[in-house]
Design a protein around this motif. Structure first.
Motif, PDB file in Angstrom:
ATOM      1  N   ALA A   1       5.546   4.033   0.556  1.00  0.00           N
ATOM      2  CA  ALA A   1       5.001   2.780   0.015  1.00  0.00           C
ATOM      3  C   ALA A   1       5.474   1.662   0.932  1.00  0.00           C
ATOM      4  N   TRP A   2       4.583   0.719   1.213  1.00  0.00           N
ATOM      5  CA  TRP A   2       4.896  -0.313   2.195  1.00  0.00           C
ATOM      6  C   TRP A   2       4.477  -1.696   1.721  1.00  0.00           C
TER       7      TRP A   2
ATOM      8  N   GLY B   1       0.820  -1.198   0.000  1.00  0.00           N
ATOM      9  CA  GLY B   1       0.000   0.000   0.000  1.00  0.00           C
ATOM     10  C   GLY B   1       0.853   1.246   0.000  1.00  0.00           C
ATOM     11  N   GLN B   2       0.160   2.366   0.065  1.00  0.00           N
ATOM     12  CA  GLN B   2       0.834   3.658   0.084  1.00  0.00           C
ATOM     13  C   GLN B   2       0.104   4.558   1.063  1.00  0.00           C
TER      14      GLN B   2
ATOM     15  N   ARG C   1      10.344   5.790   0.245  1.00  0.00           N
ATOM     16  CA  ARG C   1      10.003   7.068   0.875  1.00  0.00           C
ATOM     17  C   ARG C   1       9.895   8.110  -0.240  1.00  0.00           C
ATOM     18  N   GLN C   2       9.289   9.225   0.073  1.00  0.00           N
ATOM     19  CA  GLN C   2       9.142  10.337  -0.880  1.00  0.00           C
ATOM     20  C   GLN C   2       8.469   9.870  -2.172  1.00  0.00           C
ATOM     21  N   THR C   3       7.404   9.092  -2.023  1.00  0.00           N
ATOM     22  CA  THR C   3       6.708   8.556  -3.190  1.00  0.00           C
ATOM     23  C   THR C   3       5.856   9.609  -3.871  1.00  0.00           C
TER      24      THR C   3
END
Length: 178
Positions: free
Chosen positions: A88-89, A80-81, A130-132
């Motif tokens: 994002a994970w 997900g995000q 990170r920083q998506t």
């Protein structure tokens, strides 16, 4: 002056699994999708402790060492995000009860010891990027990795030379899976 360490309890992702996840991430997210988390930093935080003195660290280590809980299998089958935090994970659709219990115990011990705890509920995840970009396309379902969990780890977060590294300080064994 007391030295403080930035600490957290987490599940370590086995090195071979880290590499599989990194290859999968490269195949499913373009380079411009965000800043990738280094393979060695892939982990699942159970309880963030913040800046902790050596005395408080020892008390937390003593408490964590008393935990008696069976190991479990972690199934990584969700992604997900979080647009607000631009992360994002990778996570789990059905968190095992052992994971939820372990995180709850560690978070409660940390709070009782005066460590800051997020008011947000525990959402088991591994940060991938990170920083998506807000228009990030997530991979289709169908991926899955299983990781046997036989221990949890106390980590220190160290920032030097423009990089964050997570250093394992102490490992705590879980009982054999039941």
């Amino acid at each position: 002056m007391t030295d403080l360490n930035r600490l957290f309890f987490a599940l370590e992702i086995p090195k071979a699994r880290q590499q599989e996840i990194v290859r999968w991430r490269a195949a499913h997210f373009p380079p411009e999708a965000g800043k990738p988390v280094a393979a060695a930093n892939l982990h699942m935080t159970l309880a963030f402790l913040g800046e902790v003195s050596a005395e408080k660290q020892q008390a937390l280590v003593d408490l964590a060492g008393r935990i008696r809980q069976p190991g479990f299998t972690l199934r990584l089958d969700d992604a997900g995000q979080w647009p607000r935090s631009r992360v994002a994970w990778l996570g789990t659709r059905q968190p095992p009860r052992g994971l939820l219990q372990l995180a709850a115990m560690l978070r409660a011990q940390a709070a009782r010891s005066g460590c800051w705890q997020s008011p947000q509920p525990f959402h088991p995840h591994i940060t991938l990027l990170r920083q998506t970009d807000s228009a990030l396309r997530l991979p289709a379902p169908g991926f899955c990795w299983e990781c046997p969990v036989t221990e949890f780890v106390l980590y220190a977060s160290r920032f030097s030379q423009g990089r964050t590294r997570y250093q394992p300080l102490q490992r705590f064994a879980l009982d054999k899976e039941s």
